[in-house]
Design an enzyme around this catalytic site. Structure first.
Site, PDB file in Angstrom:
ATOM      1  N   LYS A  71       9.616   0.113  -5.332  1.00 19.16           N
ATOM      2  CA  LYS A  71       8.399   0.554  -6.026  1.00 19.16           C
ATOM      3  C   LYS A  71       8.568   1.858  -6.808  1.00 19.16           C
ATOM      4  O   LYS A  71       7.911   2.052  -7.833  1.00 19.16           O
ATOM      5  CB  LYS A  71       7.245   0.695  -5.028  1.00 19.16           C
ATOM      6  CG  LYS A  71       6.724  -0.626  -4.494  1.00 19.16           C
ATOM      7  CD  LYS A  71       5.475  -0.421  -3.649  1.00 19.16           C
ATOM      8  CE  LYS A  71       4.887  -1.741  -3.204  1.00 19.16           C
ATOM      9  NZ  LYS A  71       3.607  -1.569  -2.485  1.00 19.16           N
ATOM     10  N   ASP A 108      -2.154  -1.448  -5.443  1.00 18.74           N
ATOM     11  CA  ASP A 108      -2.337  -1.230  -4.012  1.00 18.74           C
ATOM     12  C   ASP A 108      -3.613  -0.447  -3.706  1.00 18.74           C
ATOM     13  O   ASP A 108      -4.320  -0.749  -2.743  1.00 18.74           O
ATOM     14  CB  ASP A 108      -1.135  -0.496  -3.425  1.00 18.74           C
ATOM     15  CG  ASP A 108       0.123  -1.344  -3.422  1.00 18.74           C
ATOM     16  OD1 ASP A 108       0.001  -2.591  -3.467  1.00 18.74           O
ATOM     17  OD2 ASP A 108       1.228  -0.774  -3.376  1.00 18.74           O
ATOM     18  N   GLY A 136       3.576   8.744   2.992  1.00 24.31           N
ATOM     19  CA  GLY A 136       4.525   7.984   2.187  1.00 24.31           C
ATOM     20  C   GLY A 136       3.851   7.309   1.008  1.00 24.31           C
ATOM     21  O   GLY A 136       2.747   7.682   0.588  1.00 24.31           O
ATOM     22  N   GLY A 137       4.509   6.266   0.475  1.00 25.71           N
ATOM     23  CA  GLY A 137       3.971   5.574  -0.684  1.00 25.71           C
ATOM     24  C   GLY A 137       2.645   4.907  -0.426  1.00 25.71           C
ATOM     25  O   GLY A 137       1.749   4.921  -1.286  1.00 25.71           O
TER      26      GLY A 137
END
Length: 283
Positions: A71, A108, A136-137
């Site tokens: 990603k 997302d 995190g992501g």
């Protein structure tokens, strides 16, 4: 299916990727809408990502979704990255334009918010403090989505404080980073708490967060969907909190990819949710 049926060829790139439920979801929609083509898992090692993305156009793909570990790297490969993906720092969707150029976006955040609203239609981001666990992501997408719909106070806590502080700094307001030692008391007066870490996933240890100070009225969410109910969600449910698992985040980001690829948004239905749930519980 006639030769005049609409056609869609797409897939999900990851390493590994065969565990993904995305093909099951997208192929369900393709059958439902009588579309020719397929949505396929694409096991792409990190060193092959650039070549794979640049092969989408000649192979006839409308685009692809991206999962771990691609990603962030993909941002350096595609031709354009939209504002949301820039802020989040990751791409979850690639669209092949008619001229062959690649556009990167991130669905997302929107998928997470849509999932919350499906579970609790009256939920509002400004109802009270939000606690986000992890930096995190996944956390970046969740925080971005919450800020976009009006969250006023996000309490961000992570095992490594410096990473939480960096995320808060990157977003420039609305998020305050806290050290891991304060994770239990941060839940006081919270209206929503979200686990964005991998803790509680199959093969991982359970999330070490005590819920004694969390109001029973608070909504509790997890972005993990294997298992469907993590130990964190199970504890919250047993004490009376409404819980939301991570499967809906996967489901609700899917239609946004279709909108980018072919201009339509398929429906997230109870039957589709059951299909994916059954694939997880029977695995």
């Amino acid at each position: 299916m006639s030769h005049n049926s609409p056609f869609l060829l797409a897939g999900v790139m990851g390493w590994p990727v065969m565990h993904s439920r995305s093909p099951l979801m997208h192929n369900h929609w393709m059958q439902q809408h009588q579309m020719a083509g397929a949505y396929v898992p694409l096991a792409i090692a990190p060193e092959g990502l650039a070549a794979a993305l640049h092969s989408l156009k000649p192979l006839g793909f409308a685009g692809c979704n991206l999962t771990i570990p691609h990603k962030q790297t993909a941002m350096l490969i595609v031709d354009e990255v939209d504002d949301a993906a820039q802020r989040i720092g990751a791409i979850s969707c690639v669209t092949v334009r008619p001229d062959g150029s690649l556009a990167g976006s991130n669905n997302d955040a929107a998928g997470f918010i849509r999932n919350l609203k499906e579970a609790q239609p009256d939920w509002r981001a400004d109802q009270g403090p939000v606690v986000v666990i992890g930096a995190g992501g996944g956390s970046r997408a969740v925080c971005y989505g919450l800020l976009q719909v009006g969250a006023r106070e996000i309490r961000l806590v992570n095992r490594h404080f410096e990473r939480a502080l960096q995320l808060a700094t990157d977003f420039g307001g609305g998020i305050t980073a806290y050290p891991w030692s304060q994770r239990h008391e941060l839940l006081a007066y919270a209206a929503l708490v979200v686990n964005t870490t991998s803790q509680g996933m199959v093969g991982q240890t359970a999330l070490d967060v005590q819920l004694h100070s969390l109001p029973i009225s608070a909504l509790v969410a997890d972005i993990v969907y294997i298992p469907l109910e993590t130990p964190f969600l199970a504890e919250a449910r047993l004490r009376g909190n409404t819980t939301v698992n991570g499967l809906g985040m996967l489901l609700h980001q899917g239609p946004l990819a279709w909108k980018a690829w072919c201009g339509m948004e398929p429906a997230v239905t109870p039957a589709l949710r059951r299909l994916l749930e059954n694939s997880i519980t029977s695995a």
